[in-house]
Design a protein around this motif. Structure first.
Motif, short mmCIF file in Angstrom:
data_model
loop_
_atom_site.label_atom_id
_atom_site.label_comp_id
_atom_site.label_asym_id
_atom_site.label_seq_id
_atom_site.Cartn_x
_atom_site.Cartn_y
_atom_site.Cartn_z
N LEU A 231 0.81 -1.22 0.00
CA LEU A 231 0.00 0.00 0.00
C LEU A 231 0.85 1.27 0.00
CD1 LEU A 231 -2.91 -0.91 2.46
CD2 LEU A 231 -2.98 -0.81 -0.03
N LEU A 234 1.01 3.48 -3.13
CA LEU A 234 -0.10 4.34 -3.57
C LEU A 234 0.25 5.82 -3.44
CD1 LEU A 234 -3.19 2.49 -2.04
CD2 LEU A 234 -2.29 2.34 -4.36
N VAL A 243 -0.96 7.67 2.73
CA VAL A 243 -1.63 6.40 2.98
C VAL A 243 -1.00 5.83 4.25
CG1 VAL A 243 -2.16 4.10 2.09
CG2 VAL A 243 -2.02 6.04 0.52
N VAL A 265 -6.73 1.76 7.55
CA VAL A 265 -5.85 2.57 6.72
C VAL A 265 -6.48 3.95 6.55
CG1 VAL A 265 -4.66 2.78 4.51
CG2 VAL A 265 -5.04 0.52 5.52
N LEU A 282 -6.29 1.19 -4.46
CA LEU A 282 -6.17 0.43 -3.21
C LEU A 282 -6.82 -0.94 -3.35
CD1 LEU A 282 -6.44 1.63 0.41
CD2 LEU A 282 -7.94 -0.21 -0.32
N VAL A 286 -4.57 -4.56 -3.22
CA VAL A 286 -4.87 -5.62 -2.25
C VAL A 286 -5.21 -6.92 -2.98
CG1 VAL A 286 -6.42 -6.36 -0.40
CG2 VAL A 286 -5.60 -3.99 -0.47
#
Length: 393
Positions: A231, A234, A243, A265, A282, A286
């Motif tokens: 993550l 991002l 993030v 998050v 996002l 994932v």
């Protein structure tokens, strides 16, 4: 009330300065009424204190807003003054805080020189007191009720699950929104805020004995760790985006392969297009990284408050400060969110940061400058009066 009078800005500031001691007394009462967002009984008790202070100052009892239908959490308060057929100026605030009940025992309300400290003093109980005194003295000195909707919610610190809808409804009915959140550094106003998205990511694994047969388990924590690292990408291409993994939990015992893992998050973004893009990315990241079953809940909670929403109100504020004989404190774009984001999203001109001068929101060193409370109240009062005149033309 007597016939309407012409408002003298210098007299307004003088009267509010004379009321400084009373403002601090009421601030102490409000801070001592602890009000964590998750404690319904404490919220109800704080609401009662705020309602009493406001009723005394404004000469009218507020409307008590409905409880949150999802969990029964107490609703906020609304004072609607002025002619019913006149579009009001919306004053927006909240009385819930992030501090757990009992914080007051080790961090009581204290005034040392120009600084008041205590849980919620800056975010944002001083702003509420300033707003109430602003409207009270505007009524006193003009001899009439200004067209104001003074809306105070009880759940802003947890994302406004119930109060947000009411804020949006009143913003749509109002000519402008003045948000009583704490000021930026040095007393600056807030002309822009980032948008906010938040997510819960849960991974499901298979438990097993960590020593005897770990190969028979599926480690949800390991999978979640890979997701968290991924993550970070991002925000890599845009330094305006953050993030941030915040809360995490996993497993059941020290010697068991975790069969579940969870992280929240926090995402901050500068504009609506970026908010939508990050939301899609996002979910994609994932899905690409996860090796075990997962679930994502949450998403965009507040759109950004973009600078265009505040442009005209900044000029009004500058003019009012000149009339009051006060220096221009500047303005800033900030990363934190408020219900001002919702007001701007409703299409209403919105200016934030009109509350207390101070600092340390959500921290043990939170403080508000009590010597600046009269001037901030005078600014809000004069802006309400000037915006009312403009609408009446």
């Amino acid at each position: 009330m007597p016939a309407p009078q012409v408002l003298d800005p210098h007299d307004l500031l003088h009267r509010l300065t004379d009321a400084s001691a009373a403002m601090v007394t009421d601030l102490e009462r409000l801070v001592r009424a602890e009000s964590p967002s998750v404690d319904g009984d404490s919220l109800s008790a704080c609401r009662a204190v705020l309602a009493e202070i406001g009723t005394r100052l404004l000469g009218a009892a507020p409307t008590v807003l409905p409880n949150d239908p999802g969990n029964g959490r107490p609703g906020g308060l609304l004072w609607r003054l002025g002619p019913a057929d006149t579009q009001p100026v919306l004053l927006v605030g909240h009385f819930d805080t992030v501090f757990p009940k009992g914080t007051l025992k080790h961090r009581p309300f204290l005034v040392d020189g120009d600084r008041a400290t205590g849980p919620g003093v800056f975010d944002m109980k001083a702003g509420l007191i300033q707003g109430l005194y602003a409207v009270a003295w505007l009524r006193e000195l003009t001899g009439e009720d200004p067209a104001v909707a003074f809306l105070v919610t009880a759940d802003e610190e947890i994302g406004s699950p119930a109060g947000g809808r009411i804020v949006t409804e009143w913003a749509r009915q109002s000519r402008a929104a003045l948000v009583l959140e704490g000021a930026a550094d040095g007393g600056g106003l807030k002309h822009a805020r980032k948008g906010w998205s938040f997510y819960d990511i849960r991974v499901k694994g298979i438990a097993a004995h960590a020593g005897l047969e770990p190969d028979k388990g599926c480690n949800a924590l390991s999978d979640l760790a890979r997701i968290i690292v991924a993550l970070e990408s991002l925000a890599a291409q845009d330094d305006r985006v953050t993030v941030t993994p915040t809360l995490a939990s996993a497993g059941t015992t020290q010697n068991t392969v975790p069969d579940r893992a969870h992280v929240t998050v926090d995402v901050r973004i500068p504009d609506v297009r970026t908010q939508q893009r990050i939301d899609a990315e996002l979910h994609r990241v994932v899905a690409e990284v996860a090796r075990l079953p997962f679930e994502i809940t949450g998403g965009p909670n507040r759109p950004p408050l973009e600078e265009a929403s505040a442009t005209d109100l900044l000029e009004t504020a500058r003019t009012c400060l000149d009339e009051l004989g006060l220096a221009w404190p500047g303005s800033a774009a900030v990363g934190g969110i408020s219900d001002g984001n919702l007001c701007a999203a409703a299409g209403t001109p919105t200016l934030d940061g009109l509350g207390a001068v101070g600092g340390g929101p959500h921290a043990d060193h939170e403080w508000a400058d009590v010597t600046r409370m009269p001037e901030r109240a005078a600014l809000v009062a004069l802006m309400v009066e000037r915006l009312g005149k403009r609408a009446a033309r």
